[in-house]
Motif scaffolding. Sequence first.
Motif, PDB file in Angstrom:
ATOM      1  N   ARG A 254       0.825  -1.212   0.000  1.00  0.00           N
ATOM      2  CA  ARG A 254       0.000   0.000   0.000  1.00  0.00           C
ATOM      3  C   ARG A 254       0.857   1.260   0.000  1.00  0.00           C
ATOM      4  NH1 ARG A 254      -5.114   0.326   1.427  1.00  0.00           N
ATOM      5  NH2 ARG A 254      -5.097  -1.579   0.152  1.00  0.00           N
ATOM      6  N   VAL A 255       1.854   1.333   0.858  1.00  0.00           N
ATOM      7  CA  VAL A 255       2.623   2.582   0.949  1.00  0.00           C
ATOM      8  C   VAL A 255       3.531   2.765  -0.258  1.00  0.00           C
ATOM      9  CG1 VAL A 255       2.490   2.574   3.458  1.00  0.00           C
ATOM     10  CG2 VAL A 255       4.529   1.630   2.336  1.00  0.00           C
ATOM     11  N   ALA A 256       3.762   1.706  -1.037  1.00  0.00           N
ATOM     12  CA  ALA A 256       4.541   1.849  -2.269  1.00  0.00           C
ATOM     13  C   ALA A 256       3.873   2.825  -3.228  1.00  0.00           C
ATOM     14  CB  ALA A 256       4.728   0.486  -2.927  1.00  0.00           C
ATOM     15  N   LEU A 306      -4.607   4.667  12.764  1.00  0.00           N
ATOM     16  CA  LEU A 306      -4.016   3.406  12.300  1.00  0.00           C
ATOM     17  C   LEU A 306      -2.719   3.656  11.536  1.00  0.00           C
ATOM     18  CD1 LEU A 306      -7.236   1.552  11.102  1.00  0.00           C
ATOM     19  CD2 LEU A 306      -5.725   0.810  12.947  1.00  0.00           C
ATOM     20  N   THR A 307      -2.666   4.749  10.779  1.00  0.00           N
ATOM     21  CA  THR A 307      -1.456   5.056  10.028  1.00  0.00           C
ATOM     22  C   THR A 307      -0.296   5.379  10.966  1.00  0.00           C
ATOM     23  OG1 THR A 307      -2.857   5.939   8.264  1.00  0.00           O
ATOM     24  CG2 THR A 307      -0.535   6.460   8.155  1.00  0.00           C
ATOM     25  N   LEU A 308      -0.566   6.103  12.041  1.00  0.00           N
ATOM     26  CA  LEU A 308       0.480   6.383  13.027  1.00  0.00           C
ATOM     27  C   LEU A 308       0.930   5.106  13.727  1.00  0.00           C
ATOM     28  CD1 LEU A 308      -0.831   9.719  14.586  1.00  0.00           C
ATOM     29  CD2 LEU A 308       1.010   9.422  12.909  1.00  0.00           C
ATOM     30  N   ALA A 309      -0.013   4.211  14.012  1.00  0.00           N
ATOM     31  CA  ALA A 309       0.349   2.917  14.605  1.00  0.00           C
ATOM     32  C   ALA A 309       1.249   2.133  13.655  1.00  0.00           C
ATOM     33  CB  ALA A 309      -0.906   2.119  14.938  1.00  0.00           C
ATOM     34  N   ASN A 310       0.916   2.172  12.366  1.00  0.00           N
ATOM     35  CA  ASN A 310       1.766   1.514  11.362  1.00  0.00           C
ATOM     36  C   ASN A 310       3.191   2.068  11.406  1.00  0.00           C
ATOM     37  OD1 ASN A 310      -0.396  -0.023  10.380  1.00  0.00           O
ATOM     38  ND2 ASN A 310      -0.858   1.406   8.723  1.00  0.00           N
ATOM     39  N   LEU A 311       3.312   3.393  11.451  1.00  0.00           N
ATOM     40  CA  LEU A 311       4.629   4.036  11.455  1.00  0.00           C
ATOM     41  C   LEU A 311       5.447   3.616  12.668  1.00  0.00           C
ATOM     42  CD1 LEU A 311       6.637   6.136  10.317  1.00  0.00           C
ATOM     43  CD2 LEU A 311       5.398   7.880  11.644  1.00  0.00           C
ATOM     44  N   ALA A 312       4.813   3.614  13.847  1.00  0.00           N
ATOM     45  CA  ALA A 312       5.539   3.241  15.064  1.00  0.00           C
ATOM     46  C   ALA A 312       6.016   1.800  15.007  1.00  0.00           C
ATOM     47  CB  ALA A 312       4.647   3.465  16.282  1.00  0.00           C
ATOM     48  N   PHE A 549      -0.450  -4.532  11.295  1.00  0.00           N
ATOM     49  CA  PHE A 549      -0.347  -3.491  10.279  1.00  0.00           C
ATOM     50  C   PHE A 549      -1.658  -3.434   9.499  1.00  0.00           C
ATOM     51  CE2 PHE A 549       4.331  -4.290  10.548  1.00  0.00           C
ATOM     52  CZ  PHE A 549       4.727  -2.981  10.796  1.00  0.00           C
ATOM     53  N   THR A 550      -2.166  -2.221   9.313  1.00  0.00           N
ATOM     54  CA  THR A 550      -3.416  -2.030   8.575  1.00  0.00           C
ATOM     55  C   THR A 550      -3.171  -1.083   7.406  1.00  0.00           C
ATOM     56  OG1 THR A 550      -4.653  -2.260  10.648  1.00  0.00           O
ATOM     57  CG2 THR A 550      -5.835  -1.348   8.758  1.00  0.00           C
ATOM     58  N   PRO A 551      -3.145  -1.586   6.181  1.00  0.00           N
ATOM     59  CA  PRO A 551      -2.968  -0.696   5.024  1.00  0.00           C
ATOM     60  C   PRO A 551      -4.123   0.297   4.938  1.00  0.00           C
ATOM     61  CG  PRO A 551      -2.678  -3.002   4.406  1.00  0.00           C
ATOM     62  CD  PRO A 551      -3.259  -3.005   5.785  1.00  0.00           C
ATOM     63  N   VAL A 552      -3.783   1.561   4.765  1.00  0.00           N
ATOM     64  CA  VAL A 552      -4.791   2.619   4.733  1.00  0.00           C
ATOM     65  C   VAL A 552      -4.604   3.453   3.465  1.00  0.00           C
ATOM     66  CG1 VAL A 552      -5.692   4.652   5.911  1.00  0.00           C
ATOM     67  CG2 VAL A 552      -4.894   2.710   7.252  1.00  0.00           C
ATOM     68  N   THR A 553      -5.719   3.777   2.838  1.00  0.00           N
ATOM     69  CA  THR A 553      -5.716   4.615   1.638  1.00  0.00           C
ATOM     70  C   THR A 553      -6.183   6.019   1.997  1.00  0.00           C
ATOM     71  OG1 THR A 553      -6.175   2.720   0.210  1.00  0.00           O
ATOM     72  CG2 THR A 553      -6.696   4.898  -0.684  1.00  0.00           C
ATOM     73  N   TRP A 554      -5.476   7.030   1.496  1.00  0.00           N
ATOM     74  CA  TRP A 554      -5.891   8.407   1.765  1.00  0.00           C
ATOM     75  C   TRP A 554      -7.220   8.715   1.085  1.00  0.00           C
ATOM     76  CZ3 TRP A 554      -6.332  12.436  -1.975  1.00  0.00           C
ATOM     77  CH2 TRP A 554      -6.702  13.675  -1.424  1.00  0.00           C
ATOM     78  N   LYS A 555      -8.089   9.393   1.840  1.00  0.00           N
ATOM     79  CA  LYS A 555      -9.375   9.862   1.305  1.00  0.00           C
ATOM     80  C   LYS A 555      -9.483  11.352   1.606  1.00  0.00           C
ATOM     81  CE  LYS A 555     -11.487   5.459   2.715  1.00  0.00           C
ATOM     82  NZ  LYS A 555     -10.416   5.090   3.665  1.00  0.00           N
ATOM     83  N   PRO A 556      -9.956  12.149   0.682  1.00  0.00           N
ATOM     84  CA  PRO A 556     -10.081  13.593   0.929  1.00  0.00           C
ATOM     85  C   PRO A 556     -11.221  13.880   1.906  1.00  0.00           C
ATOM     86  CG  PRO A 556     -11.035  13.031  -1.193  1.00  0.00           C
ATOM     87  CD  PRO A 556     -10.389  11.777  -0.677  1.00  0.00           C
ATOM     88  N   PRO A 557     -11.244  15.078   2.487  1.00  0.00           N
ATOM     89  CA  PRO A 557     -12.376  15.460   3.336  1.00  0.00           C
ATOM     90  C   PRO A 557     -13.689  15.357   2.562  1.00  0.00           C
ATOM     91  CG  PRO A 557     -10.587  17.047   3.527  1.00  0.00           C
ATOM     92  CD  PRO A 557     -10.221  16.134   2.396  1.00  0.00           C
TER      93      PRO A 557
END
Length: 683
Positions: A254-256, A306-312, A549-557
């Motif tokens: 995902r982050v690729a 979840l994204t911050l948890a992934n980073l840590a 690890f939870t892959p997350v996709t960016w979504k706009p407001p």
Amino acid sequence: MDYKAVPSVCPYCGCGCGLYLEVMDGHLVGTLPSPTHPIGRGSLCIKGWSAHEFVEREARLARPLWKRGANLEPTDWDTALYFVAERLKAIRDRYGPRSIAFLSSAKCTNEENYVFMKFARSVVGTNNIDHCARLCHAPTVAGLAYAFGSGAMTNSVPELDEASCILVIGSNTTENHPMIASRIINARERGAYIIVVDPRRIHLANYADLYIQPRLGTDVALVNGMMNVIIQEGWHDREFIRSRTENFEALRARVAEYTPERVREITGVEPGLLRIAARTYALSPNSSIVYAMGITEHVTGTDNVLTLANLAMLCGQVGKRGSGINPLRGQNNVQGACDMGGLPDVYTGYQRVDDPAARAKFEEAWGALLPEEPGLTVVEMIDAAAEGEIRAMYIMGENPMLSDPDINHVREALANLDLLVVQDIFLNETAELATVVFPACSFAEKDGTFTATDRRVQRVHRAIDPVGHSRADWEIVCDLARIMGAGGFAYRGAEEIFEEITRLTPSYAGMSYRRLEENGYLQWPCPTEEHPGTEFLHREGFARGKGLFTPVTWKPPLEVADEEYPLYLTTGRVHFHYHTGTMTRRSPTLNREMSFGAVDLNPRDAERLGVEDHELVSVSSRRGEVKIRTRVTEMVPPGVVFIPFNFRESAANALTNPARDPVSKIPEFKVCAVKLEKVTTRR
């Protein structure tokens, strides 16, 4: 003269600073910092120094009130209590228990939150109970529990002293958690590298080694981009990932997608800054993430967490001292209100209401059959009230008429109720709409415990007698329960309630008033009387086993600026005021420093709109309009305005978007589209 200094805990933010209330001849005359307290270390912020000022103000509620015609008029306790008891029973019997809803309070003690949720579930028979955590850190509970198995701050505030890198993202720390901000600034002076990420150039940015200013609502893309760089450069902790986590390959894939160049398109952040942040965070011996509502108050709030948890986890920066993920709670006992089950899906200690074993345990303890289905969240309650599905609400120490999104809708919903009971210390904006108002005691007039942002449970001591005929919140609820024929509410004091909490709550099981007095505090989990408490979580392993690890996709407001509403509004707090201002705006010192709200506007936008500093303008959204003075400042970028939600005269939440995160149900306070116009005054 009879003078005493009574130990207590600050009633404002989640730092949990220790203080002494100075009492002269039975009245509060001052506040002093505790010189040995591990958070304040002999200091307080201006709100802490002023903590005594609101307690005995003339506007305090001193007698019960009930609505006679269009007005609230004084009455006696028996009349008010029996009236509410009969109305609650009648509504429950006619429409069912799910037609009644309860709002608990992050400003009340653990003991009071426990008794309140016990009353809702065992006496009325509903899981419709929630509180303001839904509006600030519900994504933290959901996200960290999913990734780690525990939804709380992983480390302790004093451990910031040991961090070699501190990533502050979505936290205006100097204004909202000043004593924690002082730790961060002191850490920099000792050599720690400070990264500040915020769409506004907040005060802490002046102390940062690296300041990053992304566009509103782009946190997932930014952090995914950091992880992209970390993996590409081989800076990730392979051994930690192998032994302590699962689902890494899905995250890698995902982050690729989030190359630095793509991240620049989404966030506006230059690739060079992204790389510096990624390298420093990943390679520092102890990196700590500090965040607050700038991360959570989005329709993607849970994804952000979840994204911050992934980073840590990617960098092995969790499960050790001076590291971790550290959400800063906004109110003095919002952590405790969650711990005590002031949520629609859990009992104390996050034991789920739909778990048959947990439900049977509480049924046996309380001697009552309990509802199985999780209840409604606060925003869902308001919607249900507007639709006629919720017929009665009992609100303890909350003020949704200023704190909730789209307050015009909130007003209509509350007006549609058959019964609105408000229990508070002042006649706030919500209490003005009530059928019955119960006068409650402040923190200075009762015993109990608060739980600070870092899971630190501390004692609160009664310093003065109750003002007027006010009563402690737990006493009011227990009186009401007894009138309604319920057993199990004949407590002799707050300590007896705490003892019941420890019997039912594994994470608090080793605590007692005696131990809290001897040690000054205990941090959960504290499972046995011999246990010293837990400074930081996940030392040997995650609560869920392996970190996920939870892959997350960016979504706009969900709401974007357009031709009609060309500006983005973001909201928050200011240094001198707290939440909806019920206490701080009645503090002479704090109100003198800031007596009105203002809209922050970039100089370029001000010039384009022909608006000057301190000019009265109209700010409107698709939901409402406020009149407010401008503050022209470089603190906000072009295209963005900021309004604090502390002021009823310019209520930011008349504008905000009630759209909700699908997992945690938090509204999107941090992004909505508005327009700003000059106000034309008639001559």
